[in-house]
Design a protein around this motif. Structure first.
Motif, PDB file in Angstrom:
ATOM      1  N   ASP A  30      42.683  66.355 -88.108  1.00 20.95           N
ATOM      2  CA  ASP A  30      43.822  67.114 -87.582  1.00 20.95           C
ATOM      3  C   ASP A  30      43.830  67.143 -86.055  1.00 20.95           C
ATOM      4  O   ASP A  30      44.869  67.464 -85.463  1.00 20.95           O
ATOM      5  CB  ASP A  30      43.782  68.545 -88.097  1.00 20.95           C
ATOM      6  CG  ASP A  30      44.094  68.637 -89.570  1.00 20.95           C
ATOM      7  OD1 ASP A  30      44.105  69.754 -90.110  1.00 20.95           O
ATOM      8  OD2 ASP A  30      44.326  67.586 -90.185  1.00 20.95           O
ATOM      9  N   GLY A  55      50.244  65.321 -86.831  1.00 14.43           N
ATOM     10  CA  GLY A  55      50.745  64.876 -88.125  1.00 14.43           C
ATOM     11  C   GLY A  55      52.248  64.737 -88.177  1.00 14.43           C
ATOM     12  O   GLY A  55      52.802  64.293 -89.179  1.00 14.43           O
ATOM     13  N   SER A  71      49.774  58.723 -94.294  1.00 15.62           N
ATOM     14  CA  SER A  71      49.805  60.159 -94.561  1.00 15.62           C
ATOM     15  C   SER A  71      48.413  60.732 -94.359  1.00 15.62           C
ATOM     16  O   SER A  71      47.434  59.991 -94.200  1.00 15.62           O
ATOM     17  CB  SER A  71      50.306  60.434 -95.980  1.00 15.62           C
ATOM     18  OG  SER A  71      49.427  59.884 -96.943  1.00 15.62           O
ATOM     19  N   ARG A  72      48.327  62.049 -94.400  1.00 21.99           N
ATOM     20  CA  ARG A  72      47.065  62.721 -94.118  1.00 21.99           C
ATOM     21  C   ARG A  72      46.875  63.891 -95.069  1.00 21.99           C
ATOM     22  O   ARG A  72      47.832  64.619 -95.350  1.00 21.99           O
ATOM     23  CB  ARG A  72      47.079  63.205 -92.663  1.00 21.99           C
ATOM     24  CG  ARG A  72      45.802  63.794 -92.163  1.00 21.99           C
ATOM     25  CD  ARG A  72      45.927  64.073 -90.679  1.00 21.99           C
ATOM     26  NE  ARG A  72      46.749  65.241 -90.408  1.00 21.99           N
ATOM     27  CZ  ARG A  72      47.121  65.610 -89.175  1.00 21.99           C
ATOM     28  NH1 ARG A  72      46.758  64.887 -88.136  1.00 21.99           N
ATOM     29  NH2 ARG A  72      47.853  66.685 -89.007  1.00 21.99           N
ATOM     30  N   SER A  74      44.640  67.060 -94.926  1.00 22.12           N
ATOM     31  CA  SER A  74      43.721  67.815 -94.079  1.00 22.12           C
ATOM     32  C   SER A  74      42.572  68.419 -94.885  1.00 22.12           C
ATOM     33  O   SER A  74      41.437  68.479 -94.406  1.00 22.12           O
ATOM     34  CB  SER A  74      44.479  68.913 -93.342  1.00 22.12           C
ATOM     35  OG  SER A  74      45.479  68.365 -92.521  1.00 22.12           O
ATOM     36  N   VAL A  79      42.819  60.153 -94.273  1.00 20.61           N
ATOM     37  CA  VAL A  79      44.112  59.553 -93.966  1.00 20.61           C
ATOM     38  C   VAL A  79      44.323  58.388 -94.937  1.00 20.61           C
ATOM     39  O   VAL A  79      43.383  57.636 -95.227  1.00 20.61           O
ATOM     40  CB  VAL A  79      44.164  59.070 -92.507  1.00 20.61           C
ATOM     41  CG1 VAL A  79      45.443  58.300 -92.226  1.00 20.61           C
ATOM     42  CG2 VAL A  79      44.035  60.256 -91.564  1.00 20.61           C
TER      43      VAL A  79
END
Length: 123
Positions: A30, A55, A71-72, A74, A79
């Motif tokens: 992040d 993000g 995409s991620r 958290s 990722v």
């Protein structure tokens, strides 16, 4: 220890899909831009996609726009790179890397590279 580990590569037919994962340890995704790069056989490393530390911003190479999605997660500190409509020219070793700078797909702006995962697109 700061580490990035890629996974999810493999052999897929043209038109198929794969999802690559980049699991981070020793730091929080992040707080950093995370980029995906690839190195086709006999060629140099090229940028594929990047997600900003917030993000909220993503960048894609023209060659993958509309087919790949970054995409991620958290909670998992991971990722992803969803790759659809794969083509033989997508064949490469795919790497993820961390940057303390905004997302620009230049390898020199990235540090802490993973070991790579092989993606082969072939019938």
């Amino acid at each position: 220890q700061l580490q990035l580990v890629e996974s999810g590569g493999g052999l897929v037919q043209p038109g198929g899909s794969l999802r690559l994962s980049c699991a981070a340890s020793g730091f929080t995704v992040d707080y950093h831009a995370i980029g995906w790069f690839r190195q086709p056989p006999g060629k140099g490393r090229e940028g594929v996609s990047c997600i900003s530390s917030s993000g909220s911003s993503t960048v894609y190479a023209d060659s993958v726009k509309g087919r790949f999605t970054i995409s991620r997660d958290s909670a998992k500190n991971t990722v992803y790179l969803q790759m659809n409509s794969l083509k033989p020219e997508d064949t490469a070793v795919y790497y993820c890397a961390r940057s303390n700078l905004p997302c620009i797909l230049t390898p020199g702006r990235f540090i802490s590279w993973g070991q790579g995962t092989q993606v082969t697109v072939s019938s």
